[in-house]
Design a protein around this motif. Structure first.
Motif, PDB file in Angstrom:
ATOM      1  N   TYR A  54      41.991  -2.463  33.074  1.00  0.00           N
ATOM      2  CA  TYR A  54      41.322  -1.724  34.152  1.00  0.00           C
ATOM      3  C   TYR A  54      42.133  -1.817  35.448  1.00  0.00           C
ATOM      4  N   THR A  55      42.648  -3.011  35.744  1.00  0.00           N
ATOM      5  CA  THR A  55      43.430  -3.209  36.967  1.00  0.00           C
ATOM      6  C   THR A  55      44.670  -2.325  36.973  1.00  0.00           C
ATOM      7  N   GLU A  56      45.359  -2.261  35.841  1.00  0.00           N
ATOM      8  CA  GLU A  56      46.553  -1.417  35.756  1.00  0.00           C
ATOM      9  C   GLU A  56      46.207   0.058  35.925  1.00  0.00           C
ATOM     10  N   ARG A  57      45.122   0.490  35.278  1.00  0.00           N
ATOM     11  CA  ARG A  57      44.703   1.893  35.412  1.00  0.00           C
ATOM     12  C   ARG A  57      44.342   2.206  36.854  1.00  0.00           C
ATOM     13  N   LYS A  58      43.634   1.295  37.502  1.00  0.00           N
ATOM     14  CA  LYS A  58      43.209   1.494  38.890  1.00  0.00           C
ATOM     15  C   LYS A  58      44.430   1.554  39.816  1.00  0.00           C
ATOM     16  N   LEU A  59      45.401   0.658  39.592  1.00  0.00           N
ATOM     17  CA  LEU A  59      46.625   0.667  40.403  1.00  0.00           C
ATOM     18  C   LEU A  59      47.366   1.989  40.261  1.00  0.00           C
ATOM     19  N   LEU A 116      64.360  -2.341  37.500  1.00  0.00           N
ATOM     20  CA  LEU A 116      63.414  -3.114  38.311  1.00  0.00           C
ATOM     21  C   LEU A 116      61.977  -2.726  37.956  1.00  0.00           C
ATOM     22  N   LEU A 117      61.704  -1.431  37.871  1.00  0.00           N
ATOM     23  CA  LEU A 117      60.353  -0.972  37.543  1.00  0.00           C
ATOM     24  C   LEU A 117      59.981  -1.361  36.114  1.00  0.00           C
ATOM     25  N   ASP A 118      60.924  -1.216  35.181  1.00  0.00           N
ATOM     26  CA  ASP A 118      60.656  -1.560  33.783  1.00  0.00           C
ATOM     27  C   ASP A 118      60.382  -3.047  33.616  1.00  0.00           C
ATOM     28  N   LYS A 119      61.165  -3.898  34.302  1.00  0.00           N
ATOM     29  CA  LYS A 119      60.968  -5.350  34.193  1.00  0.00           C
ATOM     30  C   LYS A 119      59.602  -5.775  34.712  1.00  0.00           C
ATOM     31  N   ARG A 120      59.098  -5.047  35.686  1.00  0.00           N
ATOM     32  CA  ARG A 120      57.763  -5.361  36.207  1.00  0.00           C
ATOM     33  C   ARG A 120      56.670  -4.710  35.376  1.00  0.00           C
ATOM     34  N   GLY A 170      52.036   5.019  45.966  1.00  0.00           N
ATOM     35  CA  GLY A 170      50.922   5.642  46.658  1.00  0.00           C
ATOM     36  C   GLY A 170      51.489   6.630  47.654  1.00  0.00           C
ATOM     37  N   SER A 171      51.126   6.481  48.925  1.00  0.00           N
ATOM     38  CA  SER A 171      51.647   7.386  49.959  1.00  0.00           C
ATOM     39  C   SER A 171      52.816   6.773  50.725  1.00  0.00           C
ATOM     40  N   GLN A 172      53.258   5.581  50.308  1.00  0.00           N
ATOM     41  CA  GLN A 172      54.341   4.894  51.009  1.00  0.00           C
ATOM     42  C   GLN A 172      55.701   5.276  50.429  1.00  0.00           C
ATOM     43  N   ALA A 186      51.028  -3.118  47.221  1.00  0.00           N
ATOM     44  CA  ALA A 186      50.090  -2.243  46.517  1.00  0.00           C
ATOM     45  C   ALA A 186      49.242  -3.024  45.515  1.00  0.00           C
ATOM     46  N   GLY A 187      49.698  -4.226  45.122  1.00  0.00           N
ATOM     47  CA  GLY A 187      48.929  -5.045  44.194  1.00  0.00           C
ATOM     48  C   GLY A 187      49.494  -5.097  42.785  1.00  0.00           C
ATOM     49  N   TYR A 188      50.670  -4.498  42.578  1.00  0.00           N
ATOM     50  CA  TYR A 188      51.280  -4.553  41.257  1.00  0.00           C
ATOM     51  C   TYR A 188      51.723  -5.983  40.971  1.00  0.00           C
ATOM     52  N   PRO A 189      51.479  -6.471  39.744  1.00  0.00           N
ATOM     53  CA  PRO A 189      51.886  -7.847  39.419  1.00  0.00           C
ATOM     54  C   PRO A 189      53.400  -7.978  39.365  1.00  0.00           C
TER      55      PRO A 189
END
Length: 160
Positions: free
Chosen positions: A64-69, A93-97, A131-133, A150-153
């Protein structure tokens, strides 16, 4: 002859454990019809977008957290064909996260207009929106800070 067979077995085992990534493409054709595929769009496609799903999590259901993010702070990566090594680093970088993102290659005038509306001119890739950033250029520390805010782990949480 046992050595090549053993070597082949070891290579197969090693590759079975490698992280896989899946990519889907969304584009609009000349008639305005929207297409989704695991194959890259044709050169005549308009509004082409690439979405990458990384790691072993590609085949699992997001939390749920991932979907919400991803709803509240979608991540979009802007690249171009001329962007090579640095775009590979940005995707990595994005893939590793473990972050799902949309990749927009600046190919058509429409893509460029969308980019300029967010980032202005001149075009500098890779660029990222969370998001908008917006963030123009690749800076691992800055990108990580944006994603953290943004809250991404930072790392992939375990899935059940």
């Amino acid at each position: 002859m046992k050595t090549p067979a053993l070597l082949l077995s070891l290579l197969m085992l090693a590759s079975a454990g490698m992280v896989s990534a899946q990519t889907t493409y969304r584009w609009v054709d000349e008639r305005g019809q929207v297409h989704f595929s695991d194959q890259p769009p044709p050169a005549s496609a308009r509004q082409a977008e690439e979405r990458r799903y990384s790691g072993s999590r590609a085949d699992t259901v997001p939390s749920y957290t991932e979907r919400k993010l991803t709803e509240d702070f979608p991540v979009t990566l802007y690249t171009a064909d001329s962007c090579e090594d640095i775009c590979v680093q940005a995707r990595s970088l994005l893939d590793k996260r473990g972050i799902s993102y949309t990749e927009i290659k600046l190919v058509t005038e429409e893509d460029l207009e969308k980019y300029r509306a967010i980032f202005g001119s001149p075009e500098e890739v890779p660029a990222l929106t969370v998001g908008s950033q917006p963030f123009k250029g690749f800076g691992p520390e800055s990108w990580n800070r944006l994603l953290d805010t943004a809250g991404y782990p930072r790392t992939l949480p375990p899935r059940n």
